[in-house]
Design a protein around this motif. Structure first.
Motif, PDB file in Angstrom:
ATOM      1  N   UNK A 276     -24.135  66.225  -5.597  1.00 54.96           N
ATOM      2  CA  UNK A 276     -22.774  66.573  -5.939  1.00 54.96           C
ATOM      3  C   UNK A 276     -21.905  65.696  -5.040  1.00 54.96           C
ATOM      4  N   UNK A 277     -22.150  65.376  -3.707  1.00 53.99           N
ATOM      5  CA  UNK A 277     -21.576  64.422  -2.648  1.00 53.99           C
ATOM      6  C   UNK A 277     -21.302  63.085  -3.304  1.00 53.99           C
ATOM      7  N   UNK A 278     -22.574  62.710  -3.888  1.00 52.84           N
ATOM      8  CA  UNK A 278     -22.639  61.228  -4.390  1.00 52.84           C
ATOM      9  C   UNK A 278     -21.647  61.065  -5.504  1.00 52.84           C
ATOM     10  N   UNK A 279     -21.714  61.915  -6.351  1.00 49.84           N
ATOM     11  CA  UNK A 279     -20.790  61.850  -7.705  1.00 49.84           C
ATOM     12  C   UNK A 279     -19.277  61.995  -7.234  1.00 49.84           C
ATOM     13  N   UNK A 285     -13.485  56.665  -5.972  1.00 53.51           N
ATOM     14  CA  UNK A 285     -13.291  55.071  -6.011  1.00 53.51           C
ATOM     15  C   UNK A 285     -12.724  54.724  -7.452  1.00 53.51           C
ATOM     16  N   UNK A 286     -12.891  55.523  -8.397  1.00 56.48           N
ATOM     17  CA  UNK A 286     -12.257  54.974  -9.845  1.00 56.48           C
ATOM     18  C   UNK A 286     -10.897  54.803  -9.596  1.00 56.48           C
ATOM     19  N   UNK A 288     -11.767  51.674  -9.484  1.00 53.98           N
ATOM     20  CA  UNK A 288     -11.932  50.356  -8.557  1.00 53.98           C
ATOM     21  C   UNK A 288     -13.456  50.088  -8.820  1.00 53.98           C
ATOM     22  N   UNK A 289     -14.320  51.058  -9.263  1.00 55.66           N
ATOM     23  CA  UNK A 289     -15.775  50.933  -9.119  1.00 55.66           C
ATOM     24  C   UNK A 289     -16.523  50.759 -10.547  1.00 55.66           C
ATOM     25  N   UNK A 290     -17.729  49.910 -10.263  1.00 56.47           N
ATOM     26  CA  UNK A 290     -18.393  49.799 -11.322  1.00 56.47           C
ATOM     27  C   UNK A 290     -19.794  50.163 -10.913  1.00 56.47           C
ATOM     28  N   UNK A 291     -20.859  50.527 -11.891  1.00 51.35           N
ATOM     29  CA  UNK A 291     -22.191  50.897 -11.856  1.00 51.35           C
ATOM     30  C   UNK A 291     -23.010  50.411 -12.874  1.00 51.35           C
ATOM     31  N   UNK A 325     -32.050  54.207  -5.226  1.00 50.44           N
ATOM     32  CA  UNK A 325     -32.531  55.100  -6.084  1.00 50.44           C
ATOM     33  C   UNK A 325     -32.240  54.871  -7.429  1.00 50.44           C
ATOM     34  N   UNK A 326     -32.138  53.492  -7.926  1.00 52.12           N
ATOM     35  CA  UNK A 326     -32.490  52.960  -9.160  1.00 52.12           C
ATOM     36  C   UNK A 326     -31.110  52.884  -9.855  1.00 52.12           C
ATOM     37  N   UNK A 327     -29.964  52.582  -8.763  1.00 50.91           N
ATOM     38  CA  UNK A 327     -28.646  52.237  -9.441  1.00 50.91           C
ATOM     39  C   UNK A 327     -27.904  51.538  -8.506  1.00 50.91           C
ATOM     40  N   UNK A 328     -26.710  50.847  -8.792  1.00 50.43           N
ATOM     41  CA  UNK A 328     -26.034  49.825  -8.072  1.00 50.43           C
ATOM     42  C   UNK A 328     -24.614  50.472  -8.534  1.00 50.43           C
ATOM     43  N   UNK A 329     -23.738  50.828  -7.282  1.00 56.90           N
ATOM     44  CA  UNK A 329     -22.506  51.190  -7.300  1.00 56.90           C
ATOM     45  C   UNK A 329     -21.815  50.128  -6.706  1.00 56.90           C
TER      46      UNK A 329
END
Length: 672
Positions: A276-279, A285-286, A288-291, A325-329
């Motif tokens: 929940x903290x990660x989300x 950062x929206x 300005x962020x991409x994933x 953990x399988x993703x890049x932000x």
């Protein structure tokens, strides 16, 4: 044949060298094993002492008529305290062993809620030990050990958390040379190793490595910045202490990039609250962020994360990339809406604690005074034209018959001399003025008139810790620092900076640096508290004409004498606002080992000593001496206001102009 003989000889030497290394390793292992055995033996003995004390405690309380249950309960508390002291000592020894040479400090905290049964007890205990290794200038190594234990009926076993951290921080080895500061490698590293879990069970681990460094883009930004170019011009004019140079050195020492690797246990990374903290962070950062999704790489029970963060040269925009953990932000150029001045990029000239205190106090703590070749900037921010000559000048001193601190300086075409007298101990440095012919000339250091080298002073400090010590920086700048009073003087042969804690000498200072009362108005006063028509005349009043120095011109001397005879003084008019505020101030502020006016009651009047007397509030006088003191008496509203100001520790200069009502002999501590 000769080659074969040489080869055999080399081989024999190599084998001998290997044997010596093996013997040294064996000796070290044996010594380490011996130390470990001794520590285990000492540990068992200390625990046994705690148990023996518990038994003696129960026996004593029973003999005094206590019941078995109450005696056991009380003695169990004492046993827990004993074991807590034992644990903190063990932690302290471990940290001191890691730092090898240095110092350490420990702190412990425990909170216990006892129920009617031992199983209902709720308890939390924590211990922290911080050790600092003695390093050369510009290098700091810190060891931190933290332990936390939580016990509750809701937990099947007590939870134990242990964290070890090591910080290797680099700071500039130059004090005022902005070019050398920019060239220096200031890369710093922090490693964290943690373990947590239930007592008696296998612990989970988390690890992190954080590296902060300066990028090439940051170097280019600094070199092209307006402050850097302006400082170069100021340095040519001999103004190394200008505001632009302070700012240029600050950004030259800044680190703009951080690279971190984090290893977390699978259970923690997949915890619902962590997710929940990660989300929530992603949403923060929206836009300005991409994933993007990456191929997940399993590394056993641990999850590996890689984090890169960067701020621009002005500390206004933040970019972050997190992979794991399988993703890049990736968040680019996120605008920082709060004021990050002097905080980002990460400046290495000052510690984090120092920067926070300065931020909270509006950059007035510590107070600083600059004595440049042509100008002086006082503690309270007033700048006036004055040049120190070959006569000794009082730069800063405590206004007292027996001042605890006095700072002097004088300057010739060849050298600058600075002196600091601390509780009668005299430190003096003669620094040659830097020219192309004397660039490597060494300064002369004297302690109580005896010549000393920096190396000698360091060796003396190792054998016996000092309250005042001398430091030499690689750019030829020297520092004398009194840890007892928080006063530091820094000089380079032309410029002098004095720094002090305003709470210690507030409104009790005198000299070229002003009275340290927090106000520019009336900041420049002579030793007699006179305000003169020209700042230059005030500077002349602190010149000590001795040792055949140049002195001051006869015309200026006559003018100074006339104005001191007339003596215009600052007058404080108390108001109702001051009366209301002063009551609260007088209750909170007290003088500790400083100066204070004496308050006496005489015939329904409140009387005040004209002179301030040394007092020992939190200590006892070692020596006292008789002193004849004048008193002024008042009544009514004015007397109450004066009394409030005295209790607040203020100096009442206006008393000197009032008629004396009586004299009295008082006994003043000459030493606390």
């Amino acid at each position: 044949q000769q080659q074969q003989q040489q080869q055999q000889k080399n081989q024999q030497q190599f084998q001998q060298h290997q044997q010596q290394q093996q013997q040294q390793q064996q000796q070290q292992q044996q010594q380490q094993q011996k130390w470990t055995e001794e520590e285990e033996k000492e540990c068992r003995e200390e625990r046994q002492i705690c148990k023996s004390e518990e038994k003696r405690c129960i026996k004593k309380l029973l003999s005094e008529g206590e019941s078995q249950r109450s005696a056991e309960k009380e003695c169990e508390k004492r046993k827990e305290k004993c074991e807590g002291r034992h644990e903190i000592r063990q932690q302290l020894k471990q940290v001191l062993k890691k730092v090898e040479e240095g110092n350490a400090i420990s702190s412990s905290l425990s909170a216990i809620l006892r129920g009617s049964q031992p199983s209902q007890t709720r308890k939390i205990e924590g211990r922290v030990t911080v050790g600092e290794k003695k390093q050369k200038i510009g290098e700091e190594e810190t060891e931190v050990e933290m332990e936390l234990t939580a016990e509750s009926p809701q937990l099947r076993q007590p939870v134990e958390i242990r964290i070890s951290a090591n910080g290797q921080i680099r700071r500039p080895t130059e004090k005022w040379n902005q070019e050398e500061i920019l060239k220096s490698d200031l890369t710093s590293k922090i490693t964290v190793d943690g373990h947590f879990g239930y007592k008696g069970e296998e612990k989970k681990s988390l690890r992190s490595t954080i590296v902060a460094y300066r990028s090439d883009e940051m170097k280019n930004f600094v070199e092209k910045s307006e402050e850097y170019e302006k400082c170069s011009r100021d340095e040519q004019e001999g103004r190394k202490l200008s505001r632009s140079c302070r700012n240029a050195r600050h950004i030259a020492s800044a680190l703009d990039k951080v690279h971190a690797k984090l290893s977390l246990p699978e259970e923690l990374s997949e915890n619902r609250f962590v997710q929940m903290a990660t989300e929530a962070t992603k949403l923060f950062f929206l836009p300005y962020s991409s994933q993007k999704t990456l191929e997940s790489r399993q590394s056993g029970p641990q999850r590996e994360y890689e984090i890169e963060a960067e701020v621009d040269g002005e500390g206004k925009y933040l970019s972050v990339r997190v992979e794991g953990n399988g993703e890049e932000v990736h968040a680019k150029n996120y605008p920082l809406l709060w004021n990050t001045k002097n905080m980002l990029p990460i400046a290495t000239t000052k510690t984090l604690g120092n920067k926070i205190v300065q931020k909270l106090t509006g950059y007035s703590f510590p107070s600083s005074c600059d004595v440049e070749p042509k100008n002086v900037k006082t503690f309270d921010g007033r700048t006036y034209e004055y040049s120190v000559n070959d006569c000794e000048h009082v730069v800063f001193a405590e206004e007292s018959p027996r001042p605890r601190i006095v700072v002097y300086t004088k300057r010739t075409q060849q050298k600058q001399t600075v002196k600091m007298v601390v509780d009668g101990e005299k430190f003096e440095i003669e620094i040659p003025k830097e020219t192309r012919h004397s660039r490597n000339a060494q300064a002369t250091i004297k302690v109580n008139k005896q010549k000393k080298s920096v190396e000698q002073l360091k060796e003396e400090e190792k054998s016996e810790p000092k309250e005042t010590y001398v430091t030499k920086y690689e750019d030829g700048v020297y520092s004398i620092y009194s840890s007892k009073y928080g006063v530091e003087i820094v000089a380079d042969g032309e410029n002098l900076k004095v720094k002090t804690l305003p709470i210690v000498f507030r409104n009790k200072a005198t000299g070229l640096c002003g009275n340290l009362d927090g106000e520019e108005t009336g900041d420049l006063q002579t030793g007699k508290r006179c305000i003169l028509s020209e700042a230059k005349l005030t500077g002349y009043s602190y010149m000590l004409e001795k040792d055949q120095c140049r002195g001051l011109p006869q015309q200026e001397k006559s003018k100074l004498h006339r104005e001191e005879q007339r003596c215009v003084r600052e007058k404080v008019e108390p108001t109702n606002v001051y009366e209301l505020f002063g009551k609260s101030l007088g209750q909170k502020r007290r003088v500790a080992g400083g100066l204070m006016h004496i308050v006496e009651e005489e015939n329904n009047k409140i009387c005040f000593s004209k002179q301030m007397i040394r007092v020992c509030e939190r200590s006892f006088p070692k020596e006292v001496r008789a002193r004849r003191v004048e008193f002024v008496c008042m009544t009514g509203h004015e007397a109450k206001v004066m009394e409030t100001r005295v209790l607040a520790g203020d100096r009442l200069t206006e008393l000197e102009n009032l008629p004396t009502n009586f004299h009295q002999t008082v006994y003043e501590p000459s030493q606390c």
